[in-house]
Write an enzyme that holds these catalytic residues in place. Structure first.
Site, PDB file in Angstrom:
ATOM      1  N   ARG A   1       6.617 -30.016  18.379  1.00 29.82           N
ATOM      2  CA  ARG A   1       7.437 -29.410  19.428  1.00 29.82           C
ATOM      3  C   ARG A   1       7.886 -30.479  20.419  1.00 29.82           C
ATOM      4  O   ARG A   1       9.007 -30.432  20.928  1.00 29.82           O
ATOM      5  CB  ARG A   1       6.695 -28.289  20.142  1.00 29.82           C
ATOM      6  CG  ARG A   1       7.623 -27.428  21.025  1.00 29.82           C
ATOM      7  CD  ARG A   1       6.872 -26.335  21.768  1.00 29.82           C
ATOM      8  NE  ARG A   1       6.160 -25.499  20.816  1.00 29.82           N
ATOM      9  CZ  ARG A   1       4.966 -24.967  21.059  1.00 29.82           C
ATOM     10  NH1 ARG A   1       4.362 -25.193  22.205  1.00 29.82           N
ATOM     11  NH2 ARG A   1       4.381 -24.208  20.156  1.00 29.82           N
TER      12      ARG A   1
ATOM     13  N   ASP B   1       2.931 -14.119  19.561  1.00 31.17           N
ATOM     14  CA  ASP B   1       2.349 -13.006  18.808  1.00 31.17           C
ATOM     15  C   ASP B   1       1.815 -11.987  19.803  1.00 31.17           C
ATOM     16  O   ASP B   1       1.670 -12.284  20.990  1.00 31.17           O
ATOM     17  CB  ASP B   1       1.237 -13.490  17.873  1.00 31.17           C
ATOM     18  CG  ASP B   1       0.118 -14.180  18.618  1.00 31.17           C
ATOM     19  OD1 ASP B   1      -0.941 -13.566  18.803  1.00 31.17           O
ATOM     20  OD2 ASP B   1       0.291 -15.352  19.033  1.00 31.17           O
TER      21      ASP B   1
ATOM     22  N   ARG C   1       3.180 -27.399  31.360  1.00 34.48           N
ATOM     23  CA  ARG C   1       2.795 -27.015  30.004  1.00 34.48           C
ATOM     24  C   ARG C   1       3.829 -26.046  29.449  1.00 34.48           C
ATOM     25  O   ARG C   1       4.226 -25.082  30.118  1.00 34.48           O
ATOM     26  CB  ARG C   1       1.403 -26.382  30.008  1.00 34.48           C
ATOM     27  CG  ARG C   1       1.073 -25.664  28.703  1.00 34.48           C
ATOM     28  CD  ARG C   1      -0.408 -25.421  28.510  1.00 34.48           C
ATOM     29  NE  ARG C   1      -0.655 -24.288  27.639  1.00 34.48           N
ATOM     30  CZ  ARG C   1      -0.403 -24.252  26.321  1.00 34.48           C
ATOM     31  NH1 ARG C   1       0.126 -25.308  25.718  1.00 34.48           N
ATOM     32  NH2 ARG C   1      -0.655 -23.169  25.618  1.00 34.48           N
TER      33      ARG C   1
ATOM     34  N   GLY D   1       1.679 -28.033  23.147  1.00 33.50           N
ATOM     35  CA  GLY D   1       0.488 -28.350  22.366  1.00 33.50           C
ATOM     36  C   GLY D   1       0.821 -29.116  21.102  1.00 33.50           C
ATOM     37  O   GLY D   1       0.150 -30.081  20.750  1.00 33.50           O
TER      38      GLY D   1
ATOM     39  N   ARG E   1      -3.102 -41.070  17.294  1.00 39.39           N
ATOM     40  CA  ARG E   1      -3.564 -39.786  16.742  1.00 39.39           C
ATOM     41  C   ARG E   1      -2.403 -38.829  16.463  1.00 39.39           C
ATOM     42  O   ARG E   1      -2.582 -37.619  16.388  1.00 39.39           O
ATOM     43  CB  ARG E   1      -4.587 -39.119  17.672  1.00 39.39           C
ATOM     44  CG  ARG E   1      -5.909 -39.872  17.777  1.00 39.39           C
ATOM     45  CD  ARG E   1      -6.835 -39.221  18.802  1.00 39.39           C
ATOM     46  NE  ARG E   1      -8.095 -39.934  18.887  1.00 39.39           N
ATOM     47  CZ  ARG E   1      -9.238 -39.520  18.339  1.00 39.39           C
ATOM     48  NH1 ARG E   1      -9.271 -38.397  17.653  1.00 39.39           N
ATOM     49  NH2 ARG E   1     -10.341 -40.227  18.481  1.00 39.39           N
TER      50      ARG E   1
ATOM     51  N   SER F   1       2.581 -21.679  23.621  1.00 37.19           N
ATOM     52  CA  SER F   1       2.671 -20.349  23.022  1.00 37.19           C
ATOM     53  C   SER F   1       1.485 -19.518  23.491  1.00 37.19           C
ATOM     54  O   SER F   1       0.449 -20.053  23.886  1.00 37.19           O
ATOM     55  CB  SER F   1       2.692 -20.448  21.498  1.00 37.19           C
ATOM     56  OG  SER F   1       1.520 -21.099  21.032  1.00 37.19           O
TER      57      SER F   1
ATOM     58  N   ARG G   1       7.479 -21.330  15.968  1.00 35.69           N
ATOM     59  CA  ARG G   1       6.764 -21.815  17.149  1.00 35.69           C
ATOM     60  C   ARG G   1       7.139 -23.263  17.449  1.00 35.69           C
ATOM     61  O   ARG G   1       7.139 -23.691  18.602  1.00 35.69           O
ATOM     62  CB  ARG G   1       5.251 -21.675  16.954  1.00 35.69           C
ATOM     63  CG  ARG G   1       4.774 -20.230  16.942  1.00 35.69           C
ATOM     64  CD  ARG G   1       3.267 -20.132  17.028  1.00 35.69           C
ATOM     65  NE  ARG G   1       2.596 -20.654  15.861  1.00 35.69           N
ATOM     66  CZ  ARG G   1       2.360 -19.964  14.756  1.00 35.69           C
ATOM     67  NH1 ARG G   1       2.786 -18.709  14.662  1.00 35.69           N
ATOM     68  NH2 ARG G   1       1.719 -20.499  13.740  1.00 35.69           N
TER      69      ARG G   1
END
Length: 239
Positions: A25, A207, A88, A21, A44, A91, A220
Site C-alpha cells: 500500500r 470487513d 496511519r 500497514g 525487511r 484497514s 485492501r
C-alpha cells in the site's frame, strides 16, 4: 544516519509521514500519488518513499502488522528522523452495523487491553488520543473532497484470532463504544504522546464483523484511494 530497521539517511524522511500497514500500500501511494517519489528504505521489505504531493514533501512508510511493529517504526521516525506527524492509513473491521465496506473512520480515541504503553513508559491508561489539530485537518480535507468521514472511538487489539469465551463485539462495541477494530493505533498514539509529537489514525472499513462482508487482499492494497487522498491533502495542508 540509520537505525536497525530503517536505512534512510537523515533528511530523507519528510516531516509528515503516511503510515499504512502493508508495504505494497505504501508502494501504491508512492507510485500513484507522489511526484518524484524515491525509495529510501527497503530493510525487511518495509518500504518507505519520499516525494511531493502538490509540490509539498511527504513520506509514506509501512508499519507492518500489530503494535510492536508500528511501535518500532513510529518511535524511530519521531525520535531519530525528526518526523513531526504520522497519519496511519489502515484497514479496520466494523463493529457498528451502520458502517459499510469502504467507509472512512477517523479515531478520536482508541481503547486497548494492550500492555504496550505500560511496558514502554509505565502509562496505565487503556485509552490513548490522537492530535486534535491533525484530526481537524483530516476532517477538513474530507469535507473539501466531499468524502464522508465517521469520527469516533476505535479498538486496537493485540489478537486477531480469539478463542471462544473471550470478549467479543458486544463488549467492545456496546460497553467500550468502539466503532471498529484495528491493531496499531494505540501504540502510535502512545509514542506520539511520550515524544511530544502528532499522530492520527484514518481507517477504511475492509470487513464487517456484523454482516461478514469483506474486501479482498488486492482491494485492501489498491482500492482504498479515498483514504489516501484525504490523508495526503491533510499532510500537505497549510497550518
Amino acid at each position: 544516519m540509520s537505525t536497525p530497521h530503517n536505512e534512510a539517511e537523515k533528511g530523507q524522511i519528510a516531516k509528515c509521514v503516511l503510515m499504512p500497514g502493508d508495504p505494497l500500500r505504501a508502494k501504491y501511494v508512492a507510485e500513484n500519488f507522489l511526484e518524484d517519489a524515491k525509495l529510501v528504505n527497503t530493510v525487511r521489505n518495509v518500504y518507505a518513499y519520499t516525494g511531493k504531493y502538490k509540490g509539498r514533501p511527504v513520506s509514506v512508510m509501512a508499519s507492518g502488522m500489530g503494535m510492536p511493529s508500528i511501535g518500532i517504526y513510529s518511535y524511530e521516525l519521531y525520535k531519530f528522523y525528526d518526523v513531526d506527524s504520522i497519519i496511519r492509513i489502515g484497514s479496520a473491521g466494523a463493529y457498528d452495523k451502520e458502517l459499510k465496506l469502504y467507509d472512512l473512520v477517523l479515531a478520536d480515541s482508541v481503547f486497548s487491553h494492550s500492555s504496550y504503553a505500560i511496558c514502554q513508559s509505565g502509562d496505565t491508561s487503556e485509552i490513548q488520543y490522537p492530535d486534535t489539530h491533525l484530526n481537524e485537518k483530516l476532517l477538513r480535507a474530507g469535507r473539501d473532497l466531499d468524502i464522508p468521514i465517521t469520527l469516533g472511538r476505535i479498538h486496537s487489539g493485540d489478537v486477531f484470532y480469539y478463542e471462544a469465551g473471550q470478549p467479543g463485539i458486544e463488549f467492545y462495541c456496546a460497553q467500550k463504544k468502539c466503532l471498529c477494530v484495528e491493531m496499531e493505533s494505540f501504540a502510535l498514539f502512545h509514542n506520539a504522546k511520550v515524544l511530544g509529537k502528532k499522530a492520527a489514525c484514518l481507517l477504511t472499513i475492509s470487513d464487517s464483523l456484523v454482516t461478514h462482508k469483506a474486501t479482498t487482499a488486492k482491494e485492501r492494497q489498491n482500492a482504498f484511494t479515498n483514504m489516501m487522498k484525504v490523508a495526503l491533502e491533510a499532510a500537505t495542508a497549510n497550518e
